[in-house]
Scaffold this active site. Structure first.
Site, PDB file in Angstrom:
ATOM      1  N   LYS A  79       1.375  -0.897  -0.062  1.00  0.00           N
ATOM      2  CA  LYS A  79       0.098   0.271   0.051  1.00  0.00           C
ATOM      3  C   LYS A  79       1.134   1.580  -0.058  1.00  0.00           C
ATOM      4  O   LYS A  79       1.909   1.504   0.266  1.00  0.00           O
ATOM      5  CB  LYS A  79      -1.225  -0.290   1.078  1.00  0.00           C
ATOM      6  CG  LYS A  79      -1.327   1.210   1.591  1.00  0.00           C
ATOM      7  CD  LYS A  79      -2.958   1.221   2.632  1.00  0.00           C
ATOM      8  CE  LYS A  79      -3.841   1.820   2.498  1.00  0.00           C
ATOM      9  NZ  LYS A  79      -5.227   1.400   3.436  1.00  0.00           N
ATOM     10  N   SER A 149      -9.006   1.568   3.126  1.00  0.00           N
ATOM     11  CA  SER A 149      -8.547   2.769   2.127  1.00  0.00           C
ATOM     12  C   SER A 149      -7.759   1.891   1.331  1.00  0.00           C
ATOM     13  O   SER A 149      -6.783   1.958   0.468  1.00  0.00           O
ATOM     14  CB  SER A 149      -7.783   3.686   2.975  1.00  0.00           C
ATOM     15  OG  SER A 149      -6.691   3.515   3.810  1.00  0.00           O
ATOM     16  N   SER A 173      -9.718  -0.385   7.497  1.00  0.00           N
ATOM     17  CA  SER A 173      -9.381  -0.453   5.891  1.00  0.00           C
ATOM     18  C   SER A 173      -8.576  -1.315   5.023  1.00  0.00           C
ATOM     19  O   SER A 173      -8.617  -1.594   3.708  1.00  0.00           O
ATOM     20  CB  SER A 173      -8.534   0.406   5.851  1.00  0.00           C
ATOM     21  OG  SER A 173      -8.915   1.435   6.073  1.00  0.00           O
TER      22      SER A 173
END
Length: 481
Positions: A79, A149, A173
């Site tokens: 990420k 996210s 997330s």
């Protein structure tokens, strides 16, 4: 079967048996990236040449007998909040243009030491402050949100453009996009995986965890993240395992498809030997107030300087939340902290009665892109972010480990997820229960349909309200080097 279609466990076994080389595996995944990434936009950047070099080094190490474990030679995505020395960490935001990490995060360093092959950085909702990752498309349907996210991380795994990925989870997330894309997401116990070198959204809620195609794969990644190769892991049937089934909160305001899929999965746990126990979830009326009461002011404190100097570089939704956080009173933040302490105590008492809680991971499948709100049959309306965070937030507030895994699809063919929540450092029990369940599913580890062929264009669903604002983060194809 092409190599990119393998699960992490299968690929690791093939590499160990000299039936597959890291170079072949990485080449197959990069071919898959070239094939589907223009449709999905899961990556901020793909570093193909660096990945090929790392795969070649892994192959040479393995040939020389220097094996580093099951991740050695396996391609993965990070990420884009997680620092890698000399590489940008953009957080999918214009605020970070030109930023280059000065050092590796602990997570990146540990994965490098395990011999994993970094493909590139995956998109996040800007600064992880959202639950849709609007610039990335859901692997099961381009008209659906990826979830956030860690949306890019989940889509990469679901589409076969990474064999595993690493995300962060502040309010769900990792687990929300895992559920919406039909993959596995593990949020470990708070503090078990170090966050040094990870861009923070909310320091007291942030967790780092893996996204994988199977629970078995998650069990292989977790020891590398914790730095403990001997992390306990239990296998076997579920005889004697006490599974708490919530009579309150978790089955309130969920779609019929979600409820049916999760209750069927819970019944499967009983058939595998578990004892089902009805439980009442404590302090439910305070969950979202505490989640937002902690996250919003902490996030604003993290962005205090840039919010004053370059506010125009933030997306509309993130800027509004950051500005709202500056209006919080210290007393309100302290009350949220006190409520969190009470919630932790109540959950600890609850988990003396049972070993794990089994509940829906999300109240609905992937919402349509641009959908602003959900209207439930009882007439109540809820924003899409509030709907998604509602069921995942308790594990962030309490810091408890939680595992999300696929348990079916809705009437439109979109994935649905169940989450298992356990005691502090109870990851071994969660993985045992999750793996026992997934062994009963014939589609375990299946990739999402080809982009454009995915189901989900029709079928019943909550009412969509018009979207306001603009999508956040860069919306360009990934850079390749």
């Amino acid at each position: 079967m092409r190599p990119y279609e393998l699960t992490l466990a299968a690929a690791a076994a093939a590499i160990a048996a000299r039936e597959l080389s890291p170079v072949e595996l990485t080449a197959s995944v990069l071919e898959r990236v070239a094939e589907v990434e223009p449709h999905l936009n899961a990556y901020v950047e793909v570093r193909a040449e660096a990945a090929r070099r790392a795969a070649g080094q892994a192959e040479r190490d393995l040939a020389a007998g220097r094996a580093r474990g099951p991740l050695h030679g396996v391609p993965f995505a990070l990420k884009d909040l997680i620092d890698v020395k000399g590489q940008p960490t953009s957080a999918s935001s214009r605020v970070r243009d030109g930023h280059v990490a000065a050092a590796d995060s602990t997570v990146a360093a540990r994965l490098a030491a395990a011999g994993a092959v970094l493909l590139g950085k995956a998109h996040t909702h800007e600064f992880a402050y959202g639950l849709t990752t609007p610039q990335t498309r859901n692997a099961w349907g381009a008209d659906r949100v990826a979830g956030g996210s860690s949306g890019g991380s989940a889509v990469a795994v679901a589409a076969g453009t990474a064999l595993f990925s690493i995300g962060t989870d502040t309010g769900g997330s990792v687990r929300v996009p895992a559920a919406l894309n039909g993959v596995v997401g593990l949020k470990p116990t708070y503090g078990l995986v170090p966050t040094r070198g990870v861009t923070s959204l909310s320091w007291s809620l942030d967790h780092v965890g893996p996204l994988t195609r199977t629970v078995q794969d998650a069990a292989l990644v977790l020891p590398a993240l914790t730095g403990d190769a001997h992390l306990p892991y239990e296998e076997g049937d579920l005889t004697g395992l006490r599974v708490g089934v919530p009579a309150t909160y978790y089955f309130d305001r969920v779609t019929p498809d979600v409820e049916a899929a999760v209750r069927t999965a819970v019944e499967r746990l009983r058939e595998l030997g578990a004892d089902l126990v009805d439980v009442r979830i404590p302090m439910t009326r305070y969950v979202q107030a505490v989640q937002w009461g902690l996250m919003v002011p902490e996030a604003s404190a993290n962005h205090e300087r840039t919010l004053r100097t370059t506010p125009e570089l933030y997306g509309d939704d993130v800027r509004a939340l950051l500005e709202a956080g500056e209006l919080f009173h210290a007393g309100d933040y302290l009350r949220a902290q006190r409520a969190r302490t009470l919630m932790r105590q109540e959950w600890a008492r609850l988990l003396e009665e049972v070993d794990v809680i089994a509940a829906p991971a999300v109240p609905l499948a992937a919402a349509r892109a641009g959908q602003q709100s959900v209207r439930w049959p009882d007439g109540t309306a809820e924003s899409v972010p509030d709907a998604y965070v509602r069921l995942s937030a308790p594990a962030n507030i309490t810091g408890l480990p939680a595992l999300t895994l696929p348990v079916g699809r809705d009437g439109a063919g979109l994935p649905l997820g169940m989450q298992l929540i356990g005691r502090p450092r109870g990851e071994a029990t969660l993985l045992r229960a999750g793996q026992a369940y997934e062994r009963t599913r014939p589609d375990t580890g299946a990739l999402a349909p080809e982009p454009g062929a995915a189901p989900g264009a029709g079928g019943p669903g909550p009412v969509a309200a018009p979207v306001r604002g603009r999508p956040q983060g860069p919306d360009s194809p990934p850079r390749r080097s």
